[in-house]
Enzyme design. Sequence first.
Site, PDB file in Angstrom:
ATOM      1  N   ASP A 159      61.719  99.854  40.778  1.00 11.86           N
ATOM      2  CA  ASP A 159      60.417  99.359  40.314  1.00 11.86           C
ATOM      3  C   ASP A 159      60.563  97.848  40.228  1.00 11.86           C
ATOM      4  OD1 ASP A 159      58.194  98.498  38.972  1.00 11.86           O
ATOM      5  OD2 ASP A 159      58.258 100.050  37.428  1.00 11.86           O
ATOM      6  N   SER A 181      49.515  87.355  51.955  1.00 11.88           N
ATOM      7  CA  SER A 181      48.332  87.942  52.597  1.00 11.88           C
ATOM      8  C   SER A 181      47.439  86.818  53.091  1.00 11.88           C
ATOM      9  CB  SER A 181      47.555  88.784  51.580  1.00 11.88           C
ATOM     10  OG  SER A 181      46.301  89.170  52.102  1.00 11.88           O
ATOM     11  N   TYR A 207      43.698  89.858  43.471  1.00 10.65           N
ATOM     12  CA  TYR A 207      44.705  90.045  44.526  1.00 10.65           C
ATOM     13  C   TYR A 207      44.904  88.732  45.292  1.00 10.65           C
ATOM     14  CZ  TYR A 207      46.704  91.996  48.867  1.00 10.65           C
ATOM     15  OH  TYR A 207      47.492  92.263  49.959  1.00 10.65           O
ATOM     16  N   LYS A 259      48.410  86.588  45.595  1.00 10.40           N
ATOM     17  CA  LYS A 259      49.066  86.293  46.872  1.00 10.40           C
ATOM     18  C   LYS A 259      49.177  84.788  47.110  1.00 10.40           C
ATOM     19  CE  LYS A 259      50.046  90.446  48.338  1.00 10.40           C
ATOM     20  NZ  LYS A 259      51.457  90.872  48.465  1.00 10.40           N
TER      21      LYS A 259
HETATM   22  N1  LIG Z   1      47.517  96.522  54.569  1.00  7.81           N
HETATM   23  C1  LIG Z   1      47.045  95.317  54.735  1.00  7.81           C
HETATM   24  O1  LIG Z   1      46.038  95.132  55.453  1.00  7.81           O
HETATM   25  C2  LIG Z   1      47.711  94.134  54.092  1.00  7.81           C
HETATM   26  C3  LIG Z   1      47.195  92.875  54.385  1.00  7.81           C
HETATM   27  C4  LIG Z   1      47.805  91.757  53.818  1.00  7.81           C
HETATM   28  C5  LIG Z   1      48.919  91.908  53.005  1.00  7.81           C
HETATM   29  N2  LIG Z   1      49.388  93.159  52.726  1.00  7.81           N
HETATM   30  C6  LIG Z   1      50.581  93.232  51.863  1.00  7.81           C
HETATM   31  O2  LIG Z   1      51.612  93.884  52.568  1.00  7.81           O
HETATM   32  C7  LIG Z   1      52.474  94.564  51.653  1.00  7.81           C
HETATM   33  C8  LIG Z   1      52.620  96.020  52.060  1.00  7.81           C
HETATM   34  O3  LIG Z   1      51.335  96.620  52.048  1.00  7.81           O
HETATM   35  P1  LIG Z   1      51.002  98.032  52.739  1.00  7.81           P
HETATM   36  O4  LIG Z   1      49.711  97.871  53.419  1.00  7.81           O
HETATM   37  O5  LIG Z   1      52.174  98.511  53.505  1.00  7.81           O
HETATM   38  O6  LIG Z   1      50.753  98.907  51.428  1.00  7.81           O
HETATM   39  P2  LIG Z   1      51.293 100.385  51.068  1.00  7.81           P
HETATM   40  O7  LIG Z   1      50.512 100.782  49.862  1.00  7.81           O
HETATM   41  O8  LIG Z   1      51.305 101.240  52.276  1.00  7.81           O
HETATM   42  O9  LIG Z   1      52.810 100.087  50.661  1.00  7.81           O
HETATM   43  C9  LIG Z   1      53.175  99.460  49.459  1.00  7.81           C
HETATM   44  C10 LIG Z   1      54.519 100.040  49.036  1.00  7.81           C
HETATM   45  O10 LIG Z   1      54.927  99.362  47.839  1.00  7.81           O
HETATM   46  C11 LIG Z   1      55.456 100.344  46.953  1.00  7.81           C
HETATM   47  N3  LIG Z   1      55.325  99.871  45.576  1.00  7.81           N
HETATM   48  C12 LIG Z   1      54.207  99.742  44.837  1.00  7.81           C
HETATM   49  N4  LIG Z   1      54.515  99.341  43.597  1.00  7.81           N
HETATM   50  C13 LIG Z   1      55.871  99.211  43.545  1.00  7.81           C
HETATM   51  C14 LIG Z   1      56.779  98.833  42.536  1.00  7.81           C
HETATM   52  N5  LIG Z   1      56.374  98.521  41.284  1.00  7.81           N
HETATM   53  N6  LIG Z   1      58.096  98.792  42.838  1.00  7.81           N
HETATM   54  C15 LIG Z   1      58.536  99.119  44.083  1.00  7.81           C
HETATM   55  N7  LIG Z   1      57.717  99.509  45.078  1.00  7.81           N
HETATM   56  C16 LIG Z   1      56.391  99.547  44.804  1.00  7.81           C
HETATM   57  C17 LIG Z   1      54.603 101.585  47.202  1.00  7.81           C
HETATM   58  O11 LIG Z   1      55.251 102.768  46.735  1.00  7.81           O
HETATM   59  C18 LIG Z   1      54.427 101.534  48.711  1.00  7.81           C
HETATM   60  O12 LIG Z   1      55.443 102.249  49.391  1.00  7.81           O
HETATM   61  C19 LIG Z   1      51.856  94.378  50.276  1.00  7.81           C
HETATM   62  O13 LIG Z   1      52.473  93.293  49.607  1.00  7.81           O
HETATM   63  C20 LIG Z   1      50.410  94.041  50.591  1.00  7.81           C
HETATM   64  O14 LIG Z   1      49.795  93.314  49.559  1.00  7.81           O
HETATM   65  C21 LIG Z   1      48.808  94.270  53.247  1.00  7.81           C
END
Ligand SMILES: NC(=O)c1ccc[n+]([C@@H]2O[C@H](COP(=O)([O-])OP(=O)(O)OC[C@H]3O[C@@H](n4cnc5c(N)ncnc54)[C@H](O)[C@@H]3O)[C@@H](O)[C@H]2O)c1
Length: 276
Positions: A70, A155, A168, A172
């Site tokens: 975590d 992001s 958010y 970021k």
């Molecule tokens: N999906 C998008 O379009 C997008 C765009 C810009 C940035 N992001 C960023 O990319 C990263 C990954 O996003 P994603 O789309 O793969 O999301 P996702 O929800 O698929 O994956 C996030 C992962 O983080 C884990 N997580 C959450 N809280 C946690 C904690 N306290 N400790 C450890 N693990 C934890 C979750 O279990 C999950 O496996 C994030 O930082 C997100 O903000 C995503």
Amino acid sequence: MAEGASRARRLEGRTALITGAGGGIGRGIARCLAEEGASLALADIALEGAERTRMEVEALGAKAAVLRLDVTEATDCEAAVRRTREEMGGLDILVNNAGVIGGPDFKLGLPLADITEADWDATYQVNVKGVFLLCRAALPAMQPGKWGRIINISSRAGRDGREAIPHYSASKAAVIIFTQALAREAARDGITVNAVCPGLIWSPMWEQLAALYQAKITRLDGMTPRQVFDHFVSQTPLGLAQTPEDVGRAVAFLASEDARTITGQALLVDSGAVMH
Ligand SMILES: NC(=O)c1ccc[n+]([C@@H]2O[C@H](COP(=O)([O-])OP(=O)(O)OC[C@H]3O[C@@H](n4cnc5c(N)ncnc54)[C@H](O)[C@@H]3O)[C@@H](O)[C@H]2O)c1
């Protein structure tokens, strides 16, 4: 030829710790680092997804281990660094990828009054404090070797505040400024610190977000969540959604010697949506 089969193995002999490794982007990053020869510690608060990532990267020939973590708990972060060094033989690359977009009852901030304190706090705990805690834990493991790479997943929203997700966006943006500040300190030990700013990636996070947008914005009425996502993609210059591997390849570049003089940067991988 299989995707990535012809890629250089720029990360041979390196070990990477990736947080959020069971999520969509985390898995893409893990696959790209594995293709380039890195060994991987795959950390997540939820083990099921991380196990799937482990199976995929082992199929690519990478050495990998799964760690429960975590990122909001300092002791978990310290233990993850310790276990990575013990089980994988070192820690060269840290990818802070775990991220959330609010608390369990999150609704979009349209209006702002719909963002709760719980959303704000949950987002900052994971996205900002989590990055700080892991960087603090990892730096002493990298400093003696005078080499290291820290890559924080920010992001597009951190470069260009987005309505509906102000909490958010702010979290970021904080990641980017933290990245710059740490880059200056870490440079004296040969450690680079950069951020990658993804745009639109279809993932569980976006599936949740698309349904929320649809409930709040009338012009999106009648669309499926995927159509809502595609609508946002169509508004970007290239009109292409990013894949987790698009992000992963940017991370692999920043982790490699090819990026040896790049630090304190925030690289947009967003089809040209933001150009400043
Ligand atoms: N999906 C998008 O379009 C997008 C765009 C810009 C940035 N992001 C960023 O990319 C990263 C990954 O996003 P994603 O789309 O793969 O999301 P996702 O929800 O698929 O994956 C996030 C992962 O983080 C884990 N997580 C959450 N809280 C946690 C904690 N306290 N400790 C450890 N693990 C934890 C979750 O279990 C999950 O496996 C994030 O930082 C997100 O903000 C995503």
